[in-house]
Design a protein around this motif. Structure first.
Motif, PDB file in Angstrom:
ATOM      1  N   LEU A 217       0.848  -1.186   0.000  1.00  0.00           N
ATOM      2  CA  LEU A 217       0.000   0.000   0.000  1.00  0.00           C
ATOM      3  C   LEU A 217       0.884   1.237   0.000  1.00  0.00           C
ATOM      4  N   TYR A 218       0.746   2.034  -1.045  1.00  0.00           N
ATOM      5  CA  TYR A 218       1.489   3.288  -1.151  1.00  0.00           C
ATOM      6  C   TYR A 218       0.642   4.423  -0.602  1.00  0.00           C
ATOM      7  N   ILE A 219       1.218   5.183   0.324  1.00  0.00           N
ATOM      8  CA  ILE A 219       0.531   6.333   0.910  1.00  0.00           C
ATOM      9  C   ILE A 219       1.477   7.533   0.879  1.00  0.00           C
ATOM     10  N   ALA A 220       0.956   8.695   1.219  1.00  0.00           N
ATOM     11  CA  ALA A 220       1.797   9.896   1.336  1.00  0.00           C
ATOM     12  C   ALA A 220       1.444  10.570   2.657  1.00  0.00           C
ATOM     13  N   GLY A 221       2.128  10.167   3.697  1.00  0.00           N
ATOM     14  CA  GLY A 221       1.862  10.721   5.022  1.00  0.00           C
ATOM     15  C   GLY A 221       0.630  10.102   5.665  1.00  0.00           C
ATOM     16  N   LYS A 222       0.329  10.570   6.847  1.00  0.00           N
ATOM     17  CA  LYS A 222      -0.797  10.023   7.621  1.00  0.00           C
ATOM     18  C   LYS A 222      -2.063  10.840   7.348  1.00  0.00           C
ATOM     19  N   THR A 223      -2.476  10.882   6.088  1.00  0.00           N
ATOM     20  CA  THR A 223      -3.692  11.612   5.738  1.00  0.00           C
ATOM     21  C   THR A 223      -4.912  10.751   6.057  1.00  0.00           C
ATOM     22  N   SER A 224      -6.073  11.371   6.082  1.00  0.00           N
ATOM     23  CA  SER A 224      -7.280  10.604   6.386  1.00  0.00           C
ATOM     24  C   SER A 224      -7.522   9.541   5.313  1.00  0.00           C
ATOM     25  N   ARG A 225      -7.232   9.850   4.044  1.00  0.00           N
ATOM     26  CA  ARG A 225      -7.407   8.844   2.973  1.00  0.00           C
ATOM     27  C   ARG A 225      -6.445   7.671   3.153  1.00  0.00           C
ATOM     28  N   SER A 226      -5.215   7.977   3.529  1.00  0.00           N
ATOM     29  CA  SER A 226      -4.227   6.918   3.737  1.00  0.00           C
ATOM     30  C   SER A 226      -4.636   6.009   4.889  1.00  0.00           C
ATOM     31  N   ILE A 227      -5.065   6.614   5.986  1.00  0.00           N
ATOM     32  CA  ILE A 227      -5.472   5.842   7.167  1.00  0.00           C
ATOM     33  C   ILE A 227      -6.717   5.016   6.847  1.00  0.00           C
ATOM     34  N   THR A 228      -7.674   5.611   6.139  1.00  0.00           N
ATOM     35  CA  THR A 228      -8.888   4.884   5.740  1.00  0.00           C
ATOM     36  C   THR A 228      -8.532   3.699   4.855  1.00  0.00           C
ATOM     37  N   ALA A 229      -7.643   3.925   3.884  1.00  0.00           N
ATOM     38  CA  ALA A 229      -7.241   2.842   2.977  1.00  0.00           C
ATOM     39  C   ALA A 229      -6.607   1.690   3.752  1.00  0.00           C
TER      40      ALA A 229
ATOM     41  N   GLN B  93      -3.153 -15.457   5.443  1.00  0.00           N
ATOM     42  CA  GLN B  93      -2.641 -15.692   4.091  1.00  0.00           C
ATOM     43  C   GLN B  93      -2.108 -14.423   3.443  1.00  0.00           C
ATOM     44  N   TYR B  94      -1.796 -13.414   4.224  1.00  0.00           N
ATOM     45  CA  TYR B  94      -1.406 -12.158   3.588  1.00  0.00           C
ATOM     46  C   TYR B  94      -0.315 -11.446   4.367  1.00  0.00           C
ATOM     47  N   SER B  95       0.409 -10.586   3.648  1.00  0.00           N
ATOM     48  CA  SER B  95       1.315  -9.639   4.284  1.00  0.00           C
ATOM     49  C   SER B  95       1.063  -8.288   3.634  1.00  0.00           C
ATOM     50  N   ILE B  96       1.094  -7.247   4.444  1.00  0.00           N
ATOM     51  CA  ILE B  96       0.870  -5.885   3.956  1.00  0.00           C
ATOM     52  C   ILE B  96       2.138  -5.083   4.214  1.00  0.00           C
ATOM     53  N   GLU B  97       2.665  -4.504   3.159  1.00  0.00           N
ATOM     54  CA  GLU B  97       3.809  -3.604   3.277  1.00  0.00           C
ATOM     55  C   GLU B  97       3.287  -2.198   2.980  1.00  0.00           C
ATOM     56  N   VAL B  98       3.479  -1.284   3.917  1.00  0.00           N
ATOM     57  CA  VAL B  98       3.036   0.098   3.723  1.00  0.00           C
ATOM     58  C   VAL B  98       4.255   0.944   3.371  1.00  0.00           C
ATOM     59  N   ILE B  99       4.162   1.646   2.243  1.00  0.00           N
ATOM     60  CA  ILE B  99       5.263   2.490   1.800  1.00  0.00           C
ATOM     61  C   ILE B  99       4.787   3.941   1.795  1.00  0.00           C
ATOM     62  N   ASP B 100       5.418   4.748   2.634  1.00  0.00           N
ATOM     63  CA  ASP B 100       5.082   6.173   2.716  1.00  0.00           C
ATOM     64  C   ASP B 100       5.993   6.926   1.752  1.00  0.00           C
ATOM     65  N   LEU B 101       5.400   7.463   0.702  1.00  0.00           N
ATOM     66  CA  LEU B 101       6.191   8.133  -0.326  1.00  0.00           C
ATOM     67  C   LEU B 101       6.730   9.488   0.117  1.00  0.00           C
TER      68      LEU B 101
ATOM     69  N   ILE C   5       8.431   9.617   2.817  1.00  0.00           N
ATOM     70  CA  ILE C   5       9.701   9.159   3.384  1.00  0.00           C
ATOM     71  C   ILE C   5      10.590   8.554   2.298  1.00  0.00           C
ATOM     72  N   ASN C   6       9.988   7.757   1.396  1.00  0.00           N
ATOM     73  CA  ASN C   6      10.731   7.065   0.339  1.00  0.00           C
ATOM     74  C   ASN C   6      10.135   7.335  -1.038  1.00  0.00           C
ATOM     75  N   PRO C   7      10.219   8.560  -1.543  1.00  0.00           N
ATOM     76  CA  PRO C   7       9.573   8.867  -2.828  1.00  0.00           C
ATOM     77  C   PRO C   7      10.121   8.059  -4.006  1.00  0.00           C
ATOM     78  N   GLN C   8      11.378   7.623  -3.910  1.00  0.00           N
ATOM     79  CA  GLN C   8      11.970   6.879  -5.019  1.00  0.00           C
ATOM     80  C   GLN C   8      11.306   5.516  -5.223  1.00  0.00           C
ATOM     81  N   LEU C   9      10.607   5.000  -4.220  1.00  0.00           N
ATOM     82  CA  LEU C   9       9.969   3.685  -4.345  1.00  0.00           C
ATOM     83  C   LEU C   9       8.734   3.711  -5.233  1.00  0.00           C
ATOM     84  N   ALA C  10       8.213   4.881  -5.546  1.00  0.00           N
ATOM     85  CA  ALA C  10       7.025   4.980  -6.393  1.00  0.00           C
ATOM     86  C   ALA C  10       7.323   4.503  -7.808  1.00  0.00           C
TER      87      ALA C  10
END
Length: 92
Positions: free
Chosen positions: A9-21, A36-44, A46-51
């Motif tokens: 899950l790619y987010i940009a900061g702790k916005t309400s949309r990011s938290i809801t997602a 059966q799952y793993s969730i990796e959260v990437i905050d762009l 902090i790490n914009p190059q990962l986009a």
């Protein structure tokens, strides 16, 4: 053997949309993919190059890495039907 889902899950900061997602994603995974799952959260912020690797154009974006095919779902994931179909958890 049951499928394992690798979700990113790619987010940009702790916005309400990011938290809801993230909350929606966790809820769906617990209901339909328990254990059966793993969730990796990437905050762009902090790490914009990962986009670039997953060609992220909008935030928040969920990427299903495994099982293939790779799928992307953009938005706060509030439409459960769309998310489950998009992740191949549920058929239309």
């Amino acid at each position: 053997m049951e499928k394992q889902y690798q979700l990113r899950l790619y987010i940009a900061g702790k916005t309400s949309r990011s938290i809801t997602a993230l909350n929606n994603l966790k809820k769906y995974c617990e209901e339909h993919l328990k254990g059966q799952y793993s969730i990796e959260v990437i905050d762009l912020l902090i790490n914009p190059q990962l986009a670039e690797g997953d060609q992220i154009l909008a935030i928040p974006t969920l990427v299903k890495k495994v099982p293939e095919p790779v799928r992307k779902i953009i938005g706060d994931l509030s439409n459960q039907e769309k998310v489950l179909v998009g992740l191949d958890i549920k058929q239309l």
